[in-house]
Design a protein around this motif. Structure first.
Motif, short mmCIF file in Angstrom:
data_model
loop_
_atom_site.label_atom_id
_atom_site.label_comp_id
_atom_site.label_asym_id
_atom_site.label_seq_id
_atom_site.Cartn_x
_atom_site.Cartn_y
_atom_site.Cartn_z
N ARG A 167 -14.00 0.46 3.67
CA ARG A 167 -14.59 -0.78 3.12
C ARG A 167 -16.08 -0.58 2.90
N GLY A 201 -8.28 2.85 7.63
CA GLY A 201 -6.99 2.99 6.94
C GLY A 201 -5.76 2.85 7.83
N LYS A 202 -5.92 2.30 9.03
CA LYS A 202 -4.77 2.16 9.95
C LYS A 202 -3.71 1.24 9.34
N THR A 203 -4.15 0.06 8.88
CA THR A 203 -3.19 -0.90 8.30
C THR A 203 -2.60 -0.33 7.01
N HIS A 204 -3.43 0.35 6.23
CA HIS A 204 -2.96 0.96 4.97
C HIS A 204 -1.79 1.90 5.25
N ASP A 224 -6.65 8.10 0.04
CA ASP A 224 -7.55 9.20 -0.29
C ASP A 224 -7.80 10.04 0.97
N GLY A 227 -11.51 -0.30 9.37
CA GLY A 227 -11.70 0.16 7.99
C GLY A 227 -11.30 1.59 7.70
N LYS A 256 0.89 -1.17 0.00
CA LYS A 256 0.00 0.00 0.00
C LYS A 256 0.91 1.21 0.00
P1 ADP Z 1 -8.06 -0.66 9.21
O1 ADP Z 1 -6.72 -1.26 9.34
O2 ADP Z 1 -8.20 0.69 9.83
O3 ADP Z 1 -9.15 -1.59 9.65
P2 ADP Z 1 -7.45 -0.79 6.39
O4 ADP Z 1 -6.23 0.04 6.35
O5 ADP Z 1 -7.27 -2.26 6.32
O6 ADP Z 1 -8.34 -0.41 7.66
O7 ADP Z 1 -8.43 -0.30 5.23
C1 ADP Z 1 -9.41 -1.15 4.64
C2 ADP Z 1 -9.29 -1.10 3.13
O8 ADP Z 1 -9.64 0.20 2.67
C3 ADP Z 1 -7.89 -1.34 2.64
O9 ADP Z 1 -7.95 -2.00 1.39
C4 ADP Z 1 -7.30 0.06 2.47
O10 ADP Z 1 -6.31 0.10 1.48
C5 ADP Z 1 -8.53 0.85 2.05
N1 ADP Z 1 -8.53 2.22 2.56
C6 ADP Z 1 -8.80 2.63 3.81
N2 ADP Z 1 -8.80 3.96 3.91
C7 ADP Z 1 -8.47 4.43 2.68
C8 ADP Z 1 -8.31 5.76 2.14
N3 ADP Z 1 -8.50 6.87 2.87
N4 ADP Z 1 -7.98 5.84 0.83
C9 ADP Z 1 -7.82 4.74 0.07
N5 ADP Z 1 -7.98 3.47 0.52
C10 ADP Z 1 -8.30 3.31 1.81
#
Ligand code: ADP
Ligand code: MG
Length: 275
Positions: free
Chosen positions: A248, A121-124, A85, A119, A79
């Motif tokens: 998501r 974007g923490k992991t992202h 975004d 959802g 990522k």
């Molecule tokens: P979390 O770890 O907070 O539960 P993730 O980072 O796994 O959430 O995000 C879930 C999905 O949505 C992933 O595929 C991530 O790449 C995407 N995502 C989350 N936030 C954004 C953002 N602001 N812009 C683009 N993609 C995002």
């Protein structure tokens, strides 16, 4: 136009090839002929040619570093900051995130904690920082808390805990994802505490959690230990508190909206069915 006198002599071309091979710069070596052709044709000035040659080297080197890191760092997926975004998540300050991606926090051995509901974007963001770190040639290790504790408990059972802890202190950046999703045993909490105590002021760690710090006592089953952990963590720490909607779910919302505003013929078909 005669190119006599401006064309790169074969001997110079060979010398450059030899030098790039000697320096182990295969990306630049591959780009060399094309760059020289454009220099000879008057398309490229000397300075720009040098920049392109070095750029070709850096691009290939970073791609290779990332490829290696994908295996050794156990990154589940790539990522990047460019894919994030910011307009969807206004509580995330672009300036702060971009500044973190310059990787100064690694030099200062600072930690990053990403907090927020599922959802957002923490992991992202943790992954994009891990990718940037790997591309910079530093060692990265990515794990979920559950997997980390499993490996530590296994090492402890095999009498290899000290060795395992030493290995885990080594990476310049460690990402520990998903704190708070699964309950932790007392042993697990103690092992995690030991690891964080060793990495404290020695190397940076990025943690992600869906629970606020106040709830960490509950996760670790021990208020005192959790308080000591949070105390060390936040001492040299960037906290990114994300409060917003799940990306998501947004994708599902978009899908639902598209289905409701489908183009004419589909609408007519639906109308037909309803009648
Ligand atoms: P979390 O770890 O907070 O539960 P993730 O980072 O796994 O959430 O995000 C879930 C999905 O949505 C992933 O595929 C991530 O790449 C995407 N995502 C989350 N936030 C954004 C953002 N602001 N812009 C683009 N993609 C995002
Ligand atoms: Mg996550």
């Amino acid at each position: 136009m005669s190119r006599t006198g401006t064309a790169t002599a074969p001997s110079l071309r060979d010398r450059l090839r030899g030098q790039l091979a000697d320096l182990k710069m295969p990306g630049a070596l591959e780009a060399l002929d094309d760059i020289l052709r454009r220099v000879d044709g008057g398309e490229l000035a000397a300075g720009e040619a040098l920049a392109q040659l070095l750029g070709a080297h850096i691009t290939l080197r970073n791609a290779r570093r990332l490829q290696t890191a994908m295996r050794s760092a156990r990154l589940p997926v790539v990522k990047t900051l460019g894919d994030f975004d910011f307009s969807f998540q206004p509580s995330v300050k672009r300036e702060q995130i971009e500044s973190l991606h310059t990787l100064g926090f690694l030099e200062r051995k600072e930690n990053i904690v990403l907090l927020g509901p599922p959802g957002v974007g923490k992991t992202h963001l943790a992954l994009s920082l891990a990718v940037a770190t790997a591309e910079s040639g530093r060692r990265v290790y990515f794990t979920t808390l559950a997997d980390l504790l499993h490996s530590l408990e296994e090492a402890q059972a095999a009498g290899r805990l000290t060795h395992r802890l030493r290995t885990l202190v080594f990476p310049t950046l460690m990402v520990i994802d998903e704190i708070g999703y699964l309950p932790i045993t007392r042993t697990g909490a103690m092992l995690f505490f030991q690891l964080m105590a060793r990495r404290y002021e020695h190397a940076s760690t990025i943690l992600t959690s869906n629970k606020s710090f106040e709830e960490w006592g509950e996760i670790f089953g021990d208020e005192v230990m959790a308080a000591a952990l949070v105390d060390r963590l936040v001492h040299h720490c960037h906290i990114v508190n994300i409060c917003g909607n799940s990306y998501r779910l947004r994708q599902h919302a978009d899908l639902a909206r598209r289905l409701h505003t489908a183009p004419e013929p589909a609408d007519q078909r639906k109308e037909g069915r309803r009648r």
